[in-house]
Structure formats: C-alpha cells, structure tokens
Design a protein around this motif. Sequence first.
Motif, short mmCIF file in Angstrom:
data_model
loop_
_atom_site.label_atom_id
_atom_site.label_comp_id
_atom_site.label_asym_id
_atom_site.label_seq_id
_atom_site.Cartn_x
_atom_site.Cartn_y
_atom_site.Cartn_z
N GLY A 196 37.30 39.33 -4.80
CA GLY A 196 36.90 40.74 -4.75
C GLY A 196 36.76 41.31 -3.35
N LYS A 197 37.36 40.64 -2.36
CA LYS A 197 37.20 41.09 -0.98
C LYS A 197 38.29 42.04 -0.52
CE LYS A 197 34.52 37.04 0.39
NZ LYS A 197 34.37 35.91 1.34
N LEU A 198 39.37 42.14 -1.28
CA LEU A 198 40.41 43.14 -1.06
C LEU A 198 41.28 43.18 -2.31
CD1 LEU A 198 43.24 41.89 1.34
CD2 LEU A 198 41.64 40.36 0.29
N THR A 199 42.26 44.08 -2.35
CA THR A 199 43.18 44.16 -3.48
C THR A 199 44.61 44.13 -2.93
OG1 THR A 199 43.52 46.57 -3.53
CG2 THR A 199 41.53 45.71 -4.61
N PHE A 200 45.57 43.98 -3.82
CA PHE A 200 46.96 43.99 -3.37
C PHE A 200 47.38 45.38 -2.92
CE2 PHE A 200 46.97 40.42 -6.53
CZ PHE A 200 47.16 39.41 -5.60
N GLU A 201 46.65 46.39 -3.36
CA GLU A 201 46.97 47.76 -2.96
C GLU A 201 46.13 48.24 -1.77
OE1 GLU A 201 49.62 49.11 -4.19
OE2 GLU A 201 49.79 47.29 -5.42
N THR A 202 45.30 47.37 -1.22
CA THR A 202 44.55 47.72 -0.01
C THR A 202 45.54 48.04 1.10
OG1 THR A 202 42.68 46.30 -0.59
CG2 THR A 202 42.90 46.92 1.71
N LYS A 203 45.31 49.15 1.78
CA LYS A 203 46.23 49.54 2.86
C LYS A 203 45.93 48.73 4.12
CE LYS A 203 47.06 54.16 1.05
NZ LYS A 203 46.93 55.61 1.24
N LEU A 204 46.98 48.40 4.83
CA LEU A 204 46.85 47.58 6.03
C LEU A 204 45.88 48.21 7.03
CD1 LEU A 204 47.82 45.11 7.64
CD2 LEU A 204 49.73 46.50 8.47
N LYS A 205 45.92 49.52 7.15
CA LYS A 205 45.05 50.20 8.11
C LYS A 205 43.57 50.02 7.78
CE LYS A 205 44.98 54.69 5.72
NZ LYS A 205 45.22 56.15 5.84
N ASN A 206 43.27 49.67 6.52
CA ASN A 206 41.88 49.51 6.10
C ASN A 206 41.38 48.08 6.18
OD1 ASN A 206 41.66 52.27 5.50
ND2 ASN A 206 42.43 51.98 3.42
N CYS A 207 42.24 47.15 6.56
CA CYS A 207 41.78 45.76 6.63
C CYS A 207 42.14 45.07 7.94
CB CYS A 207 42.27 44.94 5.44
SG CYS A 207 44.04 44.97 5.16
N LEU A 208 42.63 45.85 8.92
CA LEU A 208 42.90 45.28 10.24
C LEU A 208 42.42 46.23 11.33
CD1 LEU A 208 46.41 43.55 10.49
CD2 LEU A 208 44.14 42.51 10.51
N ASN A 209 41.67 45.71 12.26
CA ASN A 209 41.18 46.52 13.38
C ASN A 209 42.10 46.38 14.59
OD1 ASN A 209 38.89 47.39 11.96
ND2 ASN A 209 37.74 45.55 12.55
N ILE A 210 43.37 46.77 14.39
CA ILE A 210 44.31 46.78 15.50
C ILE A 210 45.10 48.09 15.45
CG2 ILE A 210 44.55 44.27 15.64
CD1 ILE A 210 47.10 44.45 14.07
N ASP A 211 45.77 48.41 16.54
CA ASP A 211 46.51 49.67 16.64
C ASP A 211 47.77 49.60 15.80
OD1 ASP A 211 47.66 52.06 17.33
OD2 ASP A 211 48.21 51.44 19.37
N LEU A 212 47.83 50.44 14.76
CA LEU A 212 48.99 50.48 13.87
C LEU A 212 49.70 51.84 13.95
CD1 LEU A 212 47.22 48.91 10.76
CD2 LEU A 212 48.72 47.72 12.35
N SER A 213 49.53 52.52 15.06
CA SER A 213 49.99 53.90 15.19
C SER A 213 51.51 54.05 15.12
CB SER A 213 49.48 54.50 16.50
OG SER A 213 49.91 53.74 17.62
N HIS A 214 52.25 52.97 15.35
CA HIS A 214 53.71 53.05 15.30
C HIS A 214 54.25 52.98 13.87
CE1 HIS A 214 54.33 52.80 19.65
NE2 HIS A 214 53.37 51.90 19.68
N TRP A 215 53.38 52.71 12.91
CA TRP A 215 53.85 52.41 11.56
C TRP A 215 53.29 53.36 10.51
CZ3 TRP A 215 52.32 46.59 12.06
CH2 TRP A 215 53.14 45.98 13.03
N ASP A 216 53.92 53.37 9.37
CA ASP A 216 53.52 54.20 8.24
C ASP A 216 52.13 53.77 7.75
OD1 ASP A 216 53.33 55.27 5.48
OD2 ASP A 216 55.43 55.78 5.78
N GLU A 217 51.29 54.74 7.46
CA GLU A 217 49.93 54.45 7.01
C GLU A 217 49.85 53.96 5.56
OE1 GLU A 217 47.46 57.83 7.68
OE2 GLU A 217 47.40 57.55 9.87
N GLU A 218 50.96 54.03 4.83
CA GLU A 218 50.96 53.65 3.42
C GLU A 218 51.27 52.17 3.17
OE1 GLU A 218 49.91 55.83 1.02
OE2 GLU A 218 49.44 56.96 2.85
N ILE A 219 51.45 51.39 4.21
CA ILE A 219 51.75 49.96 4.05
C ILE A 219 50.55 49.27 3.42
CG2 ILE A 219 52.21 47.79 5.26
CD1 ILE A 219 53.54 49.53 7.47
#
Length: 338
Positions: free
Chosen positions: A72-95
Amino acid sequence: MTLNQQLSKIQKDIDFSGSIKVNKYKKTVIEESYGFANRSEQIKNHLHTRFGIASGCKLFTAISICQLVEAGKLTFETKLKNCLNIDLSHWDEEITVHHLLTHTSGIPDYFDEDEMDDFEELWVKTPMYHIRSLQDFLPLFMNKGMKSKVGEKFHYNNAGYILLGLVVEQVSGQYFTDYIEENIFRRAGMNDSGYFEMDRLPEKTALGYIDFQDGSWKTNTYSLPVKGGSDGGAYVTACDMIRFWEALINHQLLNKSITDLLLNSHVQVREEGYYGYGVWIKRKNNQLLKYHVMGYDPGVSFHSAYYPSSSHTLAVCSNKSDGAFDMMKVMEEELIVR
C-alpha cells in the motif's frame, strides 16, 4: 543422441562456459557446468559459481515495486513526479510507475541500442569505476528530452529501471541492493546471490570474458559499471535462479493477485512476444509457452525461464558474451517444447 550428448556437442562447438540447470516439479532434470570461472588460475565453473546476469535481474526490480504496491505504499498508476524527489522537468508529467515497468514511458535511455552498438562506449566519458550507485547513472540521461509520447509504444529502456530502483529506495528507505537482497534473495533462499562490486568480488564468482577472433581475450572488468543496480548486474547461481522461479510461482514473494499482475501480458512486442512487469512472455496460438528473462553484457550471457504447461524451470548462466541462448534452445527442444 541423448540430451547430454547434444549439450556436450554444442558446448564444444561454441566453447560454452557456464552452468545450466533444469528442474521439473522441484526435481533436477539436468545440471552441468563447463569452462572456467577464472581462466588464468584454471578454476572451473560449478553449480555454485555466481555469474553476472545483466538485464536478467529487471524482474527483481519489478517484484520489488510490486511488493511496495502490495504493502500500500504506492500504486502502478502513481505518477513518477509524485514518488521521486529529482528534477523531471525535461519529461512528461503523466509518466507512471506502470509506464516505467512496461518500457512505455517514452523517456530517453542512457544506452539506446538504436543509437549505440557497443556498451563499452559509455564509459569513455564517464569512467565505469565511478558508477557505484543508482544516482551515478542520472547524468547519463536526465537532461535529455522525451524520445516518444507516454504510452505510445514499447521501447526497451534501461534508464526507466534505474528510476524504478530510485523509487524503491525513496519509498522503502533502503538502498536498492539491500532491499532486493533482504526481500527477494533471502525470502527465496537465494543465499549465494547478491549485487557485488567488480573490484571486490566474493569467492566462487566467475569473471566475465570477452573473446577476440585472434584467440586472445580480456575480462569485462573495465566494460561494465563497477556495481550493478536496478537495470542489471546482479550475480546469481543457476541453482538460485531455479529457487527464484519456485518462490515466485508459490507466492513466497508476492500474493497471488499481484503475481498475476506481474505476469500479465501488458504490452505486445512482437507476434509471439509480450512483456509483463520486468518479464518476457511467449505465447503461440493463444497458448502460454513461457515466462522468461535474459541478459547480455560484455562477458555475460544469461537465459532463465518457467514453463507453466510442463512445470519446468530452466537457468543458463554464462561468463562469456554469448552461448546461453544456444544451450537453452536445445534443452527446450528436447525437454519442454515438443
């Protein structure tokens, strides 16, 4: 010609070096070892020799993510931006996590087979002896733009599995390799397996060898990251890989519903080939033939599979750049796919 005779002939023809093991219903069908773990010292390979398996361990990474979903710590639909504290500005937010698991995220790779033929080329500008943690891979791909649209197509991607390993670290609070060793290897009884540094390998570990046409060779010490991670580089024995499949099938690593999701055919890659979460799936005429993993690096070739219809498990580990496929093919033809 018996199977042992066929294997011996192929081994001589291709100079296969490594270990093979096939079980059925937890009983050994065949187990053999060939060649040397250390050529200079003439130390032979045996069933308890540890071999690098390159990308063969992406399935371990996928299972670790599935364990965190089960908890229960995440789901398969959890967005990458919500589970990593790194700069993802070059990529789509829907990953999402699902996109990374199925190689459909569209992000750039640090080793793209469409653009680069030789894995060793990577370490010219970034020396491999600097690559000891997952964070060390980030400069190789983080500042590149999207390669394709999210979910648009399957494109095998090592960088995506590096990110999944970082998700495991952030969500679990453990180093990725520690998490895998504790929650997969120990639970499956894979007591000889681990993520080892190439400059401090433990006993009973095969050196990887790269052969040249003139008969000379070198080890792969300067050809790979010094320590493997979530996209590849674990060391296992053939016996441990058989234990792994048995633990997975018997739900020692994940409950049944999550195991079924892991082994679901999420993406069709070719006519008979599909991809689940970290695992290849082969089907023919709507019949499931096998779940399998493979890995190739300089000085490494590896294939391992589970065949549901016959309950066979198979592992072929080699400390050369090729050969594992040839050995697997003859065993499949003679023992399994009839």
